[in-house]
Structure formats: structure tokens, C-alpha cells
Motif scaffolding. Structure first.
Motif, PDB file in Angstrom:
ATOM      1  N   ILE A  97      86.452  32.665  74.037  1.00  0.00           N
ATOM      2  CA  ILE A  97      86.567  33.798  73.116  1.00  0.00           C
ATOM      3  C   ILE A  97      85.852  33.540  71.784  1.00  0.00           C
ATOM      4  N   PRO A  98      86.075  32.379  71.130  1.00  0.00           N
ATOM      5  CA  PRO A  98      85.361  32.149  69.857  1.00  0.00           C
ATOM      6  C   PRO A  98      83.854  32.109  70.017  1.00  0.00           C
ATOM      7  N   ASN A  99      83.358  31.647  71.169  1.00  0.00           N
ATOM      8  CA  ASN A  99      81.913  31.613  71.380  1.00  0.00           C
ATOM      9  C   ASN A  99      81.357  33.023  71.597  1.00  0.00           C
ATOM     10  N   ILE A 100      82.134  33.877  72.263  1.00  0.00           N
ATOM     11  CA  ILE A 100      81.722  35.280  72.431  1.00  0.00           C
ATOM     12  C   ILE A 100      81.643  35.959  71.062  1.00  0.00           C
ATOM     13  N   ILE A 101      82.612  35.643  70.186  1.00  0.00           N
ATOM     14  CA  ILE A 101      82.559  36.171  68.819  1.00  0.00           C
ATOM     15  C   ILE A 101      81.293  35.680  68.125  1.00  0.00           C
ATOM     16  N   GLY A 102      80.914  34.438  68.397  1.00  0.00           N
ATOM     17  CA  GLY A 102      79.687  33.893  67.835  1.00  0.00           C
ATOM     18  C   GLY A 102      78.462  34.665  68.283  1.00  0.00           C
ATOM     19  N   TYR A 103      78.409  35.032  69.570  1.00  0.00           N
ATOM     20  CA  TYR A 103      77.269  35.816  70.067  1.00  0.00           C
ATOM     21  C   TYR A 103      77.219  37.179  69.377  1.00  0.00           C
ATOM     22  N   ILE A 104      78.399  37.784  69.177  1.00  0.00           N
ATOM     23  CA  ILE A 104      78.463  39.083  68.509  1.00  0.00           C
ATOM     24  C   ILE A 104      77.956  38.964  67.072  1.00  0.00           C
ATOM     25  N   ARG A 105      78.308  37.857  66.418  1.00  0.00           N
ATOM     26  CA  ARG A 105      77.825  37.618  65.050  1.00  0.00           C
ATOM     27  C   ARG A 105      76.296  37.553  65.015  1.00  0.00           C
ATOM     28  N   VAL A 106      75.724  36.854  65.982  1.00  0.00           N
ATOM     29  CA  VAL A 106      74.262  36.740  66.039  1.00  0.00           C
ATOM     30  C   VAL A 106      73.627  38.123  66.184  1.00  0.00           C
ATOM     31  N   ILE A 107      74.171  38.942  67.082  1.00  0.00           N
ATOM     32  CA  ILE A 107      73.639  40.287  67.312  1.00  0.00           C
ATOM     33  C   ILE A 107      73.766  41.140  66.051  1.00  0.00           C
ATOM     34  N   MET A 108      74.940  41.069  65.394  1.00  0.00           N
ATOM     35  CA  MET A 108      75.146  41.850  64.167  1.00  0.00           C
ATOM     36  C   MET A 108      74.169  41.447  63.078  1.00  0.00           C
ATOM     37  N   ASN A 109      73.913  40.156  62.955  1.00  0.00           N
ATOM     38  CA  ASN A 109      72.970  39.690  61.939  1.00  0.00           C
ATOM     39  C   ASN A 109      71.551  40.148  62.234  1.00  0.00           C
ATOM     40  N   ILE A 110      71.165  40.117  63.503  1.00  0.00           N
ATOM     41  CA  ILE A 110      69.825  40.585  63.881  1.00  0.00           C
ATOM     42  C   ILE A 110      69.665  42.064  63.516  1.00  0.00           C
ATOM     43  N   VAL A 111      70.669  42.876  63.868  1.00  0.00           N
ATOM     44  CA  VAL A 111      70.628  44.303  63.548  1.00  0.00           C
ATOM     45  C   VAL A 111      70.637  44.514  62.041  1.00  0.00           C
ATOM     46  N   ALA A 112      71.471  43.733  61.344  1.00  0.00           N
ATOM     47  CA  ALA A 112      71.593  43.886  59.894  1.00  0.00           C
ATOM     48  C   ALA A 112      70.263  43.640  59.198  1.00  0.00           C
ATOM     49  N   PHE A 113      69.602  42.538  59.533  1.00  0.00           N
ATOM     50  CA  PHE A 113      68.340  42.232  58.861  1.00  0.00           C
ATOM     51  C   PHE A 113      67.214  43.178  59.282  1.00  0.00           C
ATOM     52  N   ALA A 114      67.324  43.715  60.482  1.00  0.00           N
ATOM     53  CA  ALA A 114      66.337  44.710  60.918  1.00  0.00           C
ATOM     54  C   ALA A 114      66.460  45.988  60.093  1.00  0.00           C
ATOM     55  N   LEU A 115      67.682  46.249  59.582  1.00  0.00           N
ATOM     56  CA  LEU A 115      67.935  47.463  58.805  1.00  0.00           C
ATOM     57  C   LEU A 115      67.982  47.199  57.295  1.00  0.00           C
ATOM     58  N   SER A 116      67.707  45.970  56.888  1.00  0.00           N
ATOM     59  CA  SER A 116      67.892  45.593  55.484  1.00  0.00           C
ATOM     60  C   SER A 116      67.022  46.391  54.520  1.00  0.00           C
ATOM     61  N   VAL A 117      65.867  46.828  54.979  1.00  0.00           N
ATOM     62  CA  VAL A 117      64.964  47.592  54.110  1.00  0.00           C
ATOM     63  C   VAL A 117      65.306  49.079  54.138  1.00  0.00           C
ATOM     64  N   SER A 118      65.614  49.591  55.308  1.00  0.00           N
ATOM     65  CA  SER A 118      65.819  51.031  55.462  1.00  0.00           C
ATOM     66  C   SER A 118      67.241  51.488  55.140  1.00  0.00           C
ATOM     67  N   ASN A 119      68.230  50.598  55.275  1.00  0.00           N
ATOM     68  CA  ASN A 119      69.626  51.005  55.070  1.00  0.00           C
ATOM     69  C   ASN A 119      70.417  49.840  54.459  1.00  0.00           C
ATOM     70  N   LYS A 120      70.344  49.703  53.156  1.00  0.00           N
ATOM     71  CA  LYS A 120      70.974  48.571  52.476  1.00  0.00           C
ATOM     72  C   LYS A 120      72.496  48.560  52.625  1.00  0.00           C
ATOM     73  N   PRO A 121      73.201  49.714  52.500  1.00  0.00           N
ATOM     74  CA  PRO A 121      74.662  49.691  52.665  1.00  0.00           C
ATOM     75  C   PRO A 121      75.091  49.240  54.066  1.00  0.00           C
ATOM     76  N   LEU A 122      74.375  49.706  55.091  1.00  0.00           N
ATOM     77  CA  LEU A 122      74.730  49.307  56.455  1.00  0.00           C
ATOM     78  C   LEU A 122      74.452  47.821  56.665  1.00  0.00           C
ATOM     79  N   PHE A 123      73.358  47.332  56.081  1.00  0.00           N
ATOM     80  CA  PHE A 123      73.081  45.904  56.153  1.00  0.00           C
ATOM     81  C   PHE A 123      74.240  45.114  55.558  1.00  0.00           C
ATOM     82  N   ALA A 124      74.676  45.513  54.356  1.00  0.00           N
ATOM     83  CA  ALA A 124      75.754  44.798  53.670  1.00  0.00           C
ATOM     84  C   ALA A 124      77.036  44.815  54.502  1.00  0.00           C
ATOM     85  N   LEU A 125      77.331  45.956  55.112  1.00  0.00           N
ATOM     86  CA  LEU A 125      78.544  46.082  55.930  1.00  0.00           C
ATOM     87  C   LEU A 125      78.486  45.171  57.152  1.00  0.00           C
TER      88      LEU A 125
END
Length: 225
Positions: free
Chosen positions: A16-44
Motif C-alpha cells: 500500500i505505501p508503495n502504491i501511494i508512492g506511485y500515485i505521488r510520482v504521477i501527481m508530480n508529473i501532472v503538476a509540473f506539466a501544468l505549472s505554467v498554464s495552471n499555477k493554482p492546480l500545480f500548487a494543489l
């Protein structure tokens, strides 16, 4: 029927903790992909990923699913996500060297600490009970202290990211202006600055003590007949 080595390996990957780790990686990838176009969503997304950093440890202890792979995944995710945000901030503020210096200190400190832990045979880089430095012991020995400092750093970086408006702004000018605006932003920013200063002090101390441990290891090895 006994589990095969492949089944055992797969079961660790599916902790379970490793699955959470994979989810964190995915969220970070999406966040940085949106960092320029959507700053509030990136921060969230970035902040949720950071919160999950505490959850995976809780689940690991709760379900007895502590693993070396999970610990490495957790640390690598932390270091990479923080490094990426500091790199972004270095392009949004002047002098950008401040953020690059923090990035270098973060990586150097943790890498040296991990390597010295390996040399000393300890199970965790957080095991500093034998350290002579009281701040290092207080940081790793008290979860609340460590949590406050870690959260403070990430909150400070997120606030600075949200406050950035152009690529020529001074980080000092923006910070001082935010601190003078009122309690809505000045209080969390002040607390974040305080916690971040403590964490950077710990990083410097950790880097020095870890370097000393590596040198001490070399000295002992040379003393052997």
C-alpha cells in the motif's frame, strides 16, 4: 502453496505505501506539466503529493509493509520533486542562485547522509542517536519537529511560486511585500521561513557530520593491519 520469488517481489511492489508512492510520482508529473498554464492546480497537486509523503509512512507501519524499496522510492520522490520546484523558482526570481544553492545543499546533504548510513551499517538515515549535535537529534528524534520543518519548506516554496509574476522579480522584495500585507499571508509565510531556516541549518550540520563519518570510516580502514 509457497510463494515463488516472483510472487514475493510483486507483493513488495504492491505494498500500500508503495502504491501511494506511485500515485505521488504521477501527481508530480501532472503538476509540473501544468505549472505554467495552471499555477493554482500545480500548487494543489504538489501539496497533496507532499501530504501523501506522510501517509505512506503511516500505512507502512500500520500494515507492517516497511520495505527498503519503499524507503528509497519515498526519498527519491521527495528529492526530485523538491529539486524540480527549486529549479522552477530559480527561473522565476532573482537571484536564482539562492534556489540553486538550496537545491545543491538538499541533494548533497541527503546523499552524504545516506552513504554514511550505509558505511556505518545503520538501517535508516534518520538514526542519529549517537550524534553529538543536539539540533540534528531533535530534528530526527521528534516527528513533529521534522514534520514542521519539512512542511514549512514546501509551503514556503509553494507560496513563492504562487506570488511570482515575472522573471525579473527579486525574491527578497516579493517576500518583504508579502510579509507586510497582513496576517492572511504574512503569518504562514513567517512560519514557513522560520521552519525553512531550521531545515537548512540541519542540512548543513547533516552534511558535515556525514562527511566526518565517511572520513572516520577511511581512517579506521587504514588502521587495520
Amino acid at each position: 502453496m509457497a510463494k515463488t520469488s516472483v510472487d514475493k517481489q510483486l507483493s513488495v511492489y504492491l505494498y500500500i505505501p508503495n502504491i501511494i508512492g506511485y500515485i505521488r510520482v504521477i501527481m508530480n508529473i501532472v503538476a509540473f506539466a501544468l505549472s505554467v498554464s495552471n499555477k493554482p492546480l500545480f500548487a494543489l497537486l504538489y501539496f497533496i503529493s507532499f501530504v501523501c509523503d506522510g501517509l505512506d509512512g503511516w500505512f507502512a507501519r500500520k500494515f507492517n509493509q516497511v520495505s527498503t524499496f519503499g524507503a528509497v522510492l519515498d526519498m527519491v520522490t521527495d528529492r526530485v520533486s523538491t529539486a524540480c520546484l527549486l529549479a522552477v523558482l530559480s527561473q522565476l526570481y532573482r537571484p536564482g542562485f539562492i534556489f540553486l544553492a538550496l537545491l545543491a545543499l538538499d541533494i548533497a546533504s541527503h546523499w552524504l547522509q545516506m552513504y554514511s548510513t550505509f558505511l556505518s551499517g545503520k538501517a535508516s538515515h534518520k538514526d542519529v542517536k549517537d550524534s553529538s549535535n543536539w539540533l540534528l537529534r531533535a530534528y530526527y528524534g521528534n516527528r513533529l519537529v521534522m514534520a514542521f520543518c519539512c512542511v514549512a519548506c514546501e509551503v514556503l516554496y509553494i507560496i513563492l511560486f504562487l506570488l511570482s509574476e515575472n522573471q525579473s522579480g527579486s525574491v527578497i522584495t516579493v517576500s518583504l511585500a508579502a510579509l507586510s500585507q497582513g496576517s492572511l499571508i504574512s503569518l504562514p509565510l513567517s512560519l514557513a521561513l522560520f521552519g525553512c531556516v531550521i531545515k537548512q541549518a540541519v542540512n548543513i550540520i547533516q552534511m558535515k557530520t556525514a562527511a566526518d563519518a565517511c572520513v572516520f570510516y577511511d581512517m579506521k580502514r587504514k588502521e587495520k593491519p
